[in-house]
Design a protein around this motif. Sequence first.
Motif, PDB file in Angstrom:
ATOM      1  N   CYS A   5     -25.378  -8.965  40.237  1.00  0.00           N
ATOM      2  CA  CYS A   5     -24.580  -9.751  40.867  1.00  0.00           C
ATOM      3  C   CYS A   5     -24.945  -9.730  42.112  1.00  0.00           C
ATOM      4  O   CYS A   5     -24.683 -10.823  42.901  1.00  0.00           O
ATOM      5  CB  CYS A   5     -22.997  -8.978  40.726  1.00  0.00           C
ATOM      6  N   GLU A   6     -25.595  -8.756  42.652  1.00  0.00           N
ATOM      7  CA  GLU A   6     -26.038  -8.713  44.093  1.00  0.00           C
ATOM      8  C   GLU A   6     -27.082  -9.699  44.416  1.00  0.00           C
ATOM      9  O   GLU A   6     -27.218 -10.547  45.427  1.00  0.00           O
ATOM     10  CB  GLU A   6     -26.623  -7.513  44.446  1.00  0.00           C
ATOM     11  N   GLN A   8     -27.019 -12.696  43.519  1.00  0.00           N
ATOM     12  CA  GLN A   8     -26.527 -14.176  43.470  1.00  0.00           C
ATOM     13  C   GLN A   8     -25.781 -14.110  44.992  1.00  0.00           C
ATOM     14  O   GLN A   8     -25.391 -15.383  45.370  1.00  0.00           O
ATOM     15  CB  GLN A   8     -25.516 -14.366  42.398  1.00  0.00           C
ATOM     16  N   HIS A   9     -25.700 -13.261  45.726  1.00  0.00           N
ATOM     17  CA  HIS A   9     -25.114 -13.183  46.975  1.00  0.00           C
ATOM     18  C   HIS A   9     -25.838 -13.709  48.127  1.00  0.00           C
ATOM     19  O   HIS A   9     -26.266 -13.153  49.047  1.00  0.00           O
ATOM     20  CB  HIS A   9     -24.661 -11.892  47.488  1.00  0.00           C
ATOM     21  N   HIS A  10     -26.092 -14.989  47.956  1.00  0.00           N
ATOM     22  CA  HIS A  10     -26.876 -16.013  49.179  1.00  0.00           C
ATOM     23  C   HIS A  10     -25.893 -16.520  49.719  1.00  0.00           C
ATOM     24  O   HIS A  10     -25.132 -17.135  49.368  1.00  0.00           O
ATOM     25  CB  HIS A  10     -27.869 -16.610  48.244  1.00  0.00           C
TER      26      HIS A  10
END
Length: 329
Positions: A5-6, A8-10
């Motif tokens: 999940c991290e 995808q944090h763009h």
Amino acid sequence: MKHSCEQQHHPVIHSLDVAALSSGIHKFWFQVSTNAMGMPIQLPVVVVKAEKNGPKLVVTAGVHGDELNGILTAHKLIRHIENGLDSGVITIVPSVNIPGILSHSRDFNSSDPDASPANLNRFFPGNPEGDAANRYLDSLWGRLLKPNADIAIDLHTQTRGATYPLYVFADFRLDTSLEMARLIEPDAILNDPGDAGVLETVWNSSGIPSITIEVGMGKITQPELIDRTVEGIQRILIQHGFARGNKPEVEPCAIEGHEIVTIRARQGGFVLPQVDLLQPVKEGDLVAKQFDSFGQLMDSYYAPIDATVLSYNVDSLRDPGALVVRLIR
């Protein structure tokens, strides 16, 4: 799962100006549009920028949602250049047609009951007052693609049901486009003056030399062709100063064609090609046989000219008018 999940944090962006970015690697979600529920449609974007000023390259893939070799080529190119560039900036948009990709479809699919599925590569640069597909392209072109390119590459494959070799479209009137096409070292290059609505044509008409690369078959992973394409793009990067290395030799391709002839099924049935890719054929040579629903020979197809086999059907079931064999000369 947390780590996944991290990743995808763009940052989410609504426009891009690579001149304003610092050097290094940048990964964004570009909000190109919203769907019928008002939820964002976001495209992954990777920018690799050198400390030294230089040219700007934009690489796109996935304009057709089922042409996965192009997307995989863009992904491999990202990994290839993540160690940095000598100069300039490269922007890679590996998945242009998110609605098509998610529906395993060549076309852009919207929820509008009045809109048919759209071949996005016939509607560039889009229209801000048009239907969903046209508004999608207008946003993509005006806010992401056009402002960030001096040269451009669009990655595709043949449509599902047929096959291509490594094959490039280039407008021979543009020296830079022809040079880039030859640096790919493909199996064939077509002199392509361009058609309205095609991304390559819109790039060229905007003063941004471009090529379209066909990386084999749709929905079939072909690592060898993916590798050859990335190696070819690396030669372009060296030639244009993005990367260090000995300047590559720019040699004519073995097959540089000016004419395409497509043989199409005269009726429905099961078609078995009788040729191989890149096989030379003479006028009158047998290229395919067609069988009916009882397995009986119903038709045969012959080369109308002396040429080279560029494509043929790999899905035997053919409607009337469907591709049987495509020739280049």
